[in-house]
Design a protein around this motif. Sequence first.
Motif, short mmCIF file in Angstrom:
data_model
loop_
_atom_site.label_atom_id
_atom_site.label_comp_id
_atom_site.label_asym_id
_atom_site.label_seq_id
_atom_site.Cartn_x
_atom_site.Cartn_y
_atom_site.Cartn_z
N PRO A 1 0.79 -1.24 0.00
CA PRO A 1 0.00 0.00 0.00
C PRO A 1 0.82 1.29 0.00
N ASN A 2 2.09 1.22 0.33
CA ASN A 2 2.92 2.42 0.38
C ASN A 2 3.79 2.60 -0.86
N ASN A 3 3.59 1.77 -1.86
CA ASN A 3 4.38 1.87 -3.08
C ASN A 3 3.86 3.02 -3.93
N GLN A 4 4.55 4.15 -3.88
CA GLN A 4 4.08 5.35 -4.56
C GLN A 4 4.12 5.22 -6.08
N HIS A 5 5.10 4.49 -6.60
CA HIS A 5 5.19 4.30 -8.05
C HIS A 5 3.99 3.49 -8.56
N ALA A 6 3.66 2.42 -7.85
CA ALA A 6 2.51 1.60 -8.25
C ALA A 6 1.21 2.39 -8.13
N LEU A 7 1.10 3.21 -7.10
CA LEU A 7 -0.09 4.02 -6.92
C LEU A 7 -0.22 5.05 -8.05
N ALA A 8 0.89 5.64 -8.44
CA ALA A 8 0.86 6.59 -9.57
C ALA A 8 0.45 5.87 -10.85
#
Length: 91
Positions: free
Chosen positions: A36-43
């Motif tokens: 849940p904290n993976n900013q690249h995947a969230l983007a």
Amino acid sequence: MDKCEKKSSDRSQMLNKIRELEFAAVELNLFLDNNPNNQHALADYNCVTANLMKLKRKFEMEYGPLTNFGYAQSKCPWRWVEDPWPWEIDG
């Protein structure tokens, strides 16, 4: 290729792209469930989702609703019952 064949081909190509984006959104969603904290995947997820929503709106404006039950508006006459239905299109 006549005009009807071209329109059918464009419709099929657009539906295939929608399916690709839906698949990517589901895969990224599953990845984010575990990271849940993976900013690249969230983007990436947000980008895919924005593109998917835009493409679905375009498809529905040109060809009618992809789903029923309040997920999309319809022009008059009611277009949900017009052929072919989204799952009946060869891709």
